[in-house]
Scaffold this motif. Structure first.
Motif, PDB file in Angstrom:
ATOM      1  N   LEU A 180     -31.759 -35.321 -57.410  1.00  0.00           N
ATOM      2  CA  LEU A 180     -32.168 -34.513 -56.467  1.00  0.00           C
ATOM      3  C   LEU A 180     -31.775 -32.953 -56.838  1.00  0.00           C
ATOM      4  O   LEU A 180     -32.317 -32.010 -56.953  1.00  0.00           O
ATOM      5  CB  LEU A 180     -31.736 -34.643 -55.070  1.00  0.00           C
ATOM      6  N   SER A 181     -30.301 -32.983 -57.437  1.00  0.00           N
ATOM      7  CA  SER A 181     -29.771 -31.695 -57.838  1.00  0.00           C
ATOM      8  C   SER A 181     -30.549 -31.453 -59.080  1.00  0.00           C
ATOM      9  O   SER A 181     -30.765 -29.885 -59.320  1.00  0.00           O
ATOM     10  CB  SER A 181     -28.123 -31.858 -58.267  1.00  0.00           C
TER      11      SER A 181
ATOM     12  N   GLU B   1     -23.583 -19.357 -55.049  1.00  0.00           N
ATOM     13  CA  GLU B   1     -22.459 -20.064 -54.655  1.00  0.00           C
ATOM     14  C   GLU B   1     -22.670 -21.257 -53.821  1.00  0.00           C
ATOM     15  O   GLU B   1     -22.347 -22.331 -54.249  1.00  0.00           O
ATOM     16  CB  GLU B   1     -21.268 -19.357 -54.311  1.00  0.00           C
ATOM     17  N   LYS B   2     -23.526 -20.865 -52.863  1.00  0.00           N
ATOM     18  CA  LYS B   2     -23.929 -22.251 -52.043  1.00  0.00           C
ATOM     19  C   LYS B   2     -24.515 -23.376 -52.704  1.00  0.00           C
ATOM     20  O   LYS B   2     -24.211 -24.366 -52.380  1.00  0.00           O
ATOM     21  CB  LYS B   2     -24.509 -21.436 -50.907  1.00  0.00           C
ATOM     22  N   TRP B   3     -25.371 -23.097 -53.582  1.00  0.00           N
ATOM     23  CA  TRP B   3     -25.934 -24.120 -54.628  1.00  0.00           C
ATOM     24  C   TRP B   3     -25.286 -24.852 -55.373  1.00  0.00           C
ATOM     25  O   TRP B   3     -25.385 -25.975 -55.821  1.00  0.00           O
ATOM     26  CB  TRP B   3     -27.347 -23.298 -55.004  1.00  0.00           C
TER      27      TRP B   3
ATOM     28  N   ILE C 189     -24.543 -28.750 -55.903  1.00  0.00           N
ATOM     29  CA  ILE C 189     -24.755 -29.313 -57.215  1.00  0.00           C
ATOM     30  C   ILE C 189     -23.550 -30.001 -57.704  1.00  0.00           C
ATOM     31  O   ILE C 189     -23.327 -31.164 -58.061  1.00  0.00           O
ATOM     32  CB  ILE C 189     -25.291 -28.393 -58.393  1.00  0.00           C
ATOM     33  N   PHE C 190     -22.165 -29.435 -57.609  1.00  0.00           N
ATOM     34  CA  PHE C 190     -21.265 -29.917 -57.526  1.00  0.00           C
ATOM     35  C   PHE C 190     -20.861 -31.459 -56.847  1.00  0.00           C
ATOM     36  O   PHE C 190     -20.493 -32.321 -57.290  1.00  0.00           O
ATOM     37  CB  PHE C 190     -19.801 -29.033 -57.434  1.00  0.00           C
ATOM     38  N   PHE C 191     -21.378 -31.008 -55.506  1.00  0.00           N
ATOM     39  CA  PHE C 191     -21.222 -32.367 -54.686  1.00  0.00           C
ATOM     40  C   PHE C 191     -21.946 -33.718 -55.014  1.00  0.00           C
ATOM     41  O   PHE C 191     -21.445 -34.657 -55.384  1.00  0.00           O
ATOM     42  CB  PHE C 191     -21.612 -31.958 -53.237  1.00  0.00           C
TER      43      PHE C 191
END
Length: 159
Positions: free
Chosen positions: A117-118, A141-143, A147-149
């Motif tokens: 999904l990322s 930053e919110k994305w 993506i990191f999660f």
């Protein structure tokens, strides 16, 4: 038609070796023959299929380490699950080997759904899945947190 549209997507598979991937390629080239030599005395059934599974894993691992396209990386990373599932399920050493193979398959594929999904989000946002091109973009930053999660959850589930 929809199928024609799907074939016109701009996916370019680029290959490259950097300073980190060269070590993984060399390590894979050293470890695969060692694994085959160690298992030579333990594998009595379908030995050709066993060796073929290991050769396929070697090819796919080299693809994982050299593909510079994140969708190509994902496809080759997930394709490794199939020969590993067979190695665990067919040539495992305990009664629960088939169950262990299914768990391995489900955890690996299920855990990487967020990763896919990322990747699809990056493609939808920036129009490319080329790693070299994606480096040039600044991601909000919110994305970045999403993506990191997705990457972190995939790593923890696969671990």
């Amino acid at each position: 038609s929809y199928f024609r549209y799907f074939l016109n997507l701009n996916f370019n598979i680029l290959l490259g070796i950097d300073g980190i991937s060269i070590f993984f390629i060399v390590l894979t080239a050293i470890l695969m023959p060692i694994c085959l030599m160690v298992s030579e005395t333990k594998i009595y059934i379908q030995t050709k299929f066993f060796v073929l599974s290991y050769v396929l894993m070697l090819f796919l691992l080299n693809a994982v380490f050299t593909i510079l396209d994140i969708i190509g990386f994902y496809i080759s990373f997930e394709a490794i699950v199939l020969p590993m599932f067979l190695v665990i399920g067919v040539w495992g050493s305990r009664e629960e080997k088939v169950k262990a193979g299914y768990y391995f398959f489900l955890y690996t594929v299920g855990g990487s759904v967020l990763l896919l999904l990322s990747f699809l989000f990056l493609y939808h946002t920036y129009g490319t899945t080329d790693y070299v091109s994606l480096i040039k973009y600044t991601i909000e930053e919110k994305w970045q947190y999403f993506i990191f999660f997705a990457f972190d959850v995939t790593w923890w589930v696969a671990k």
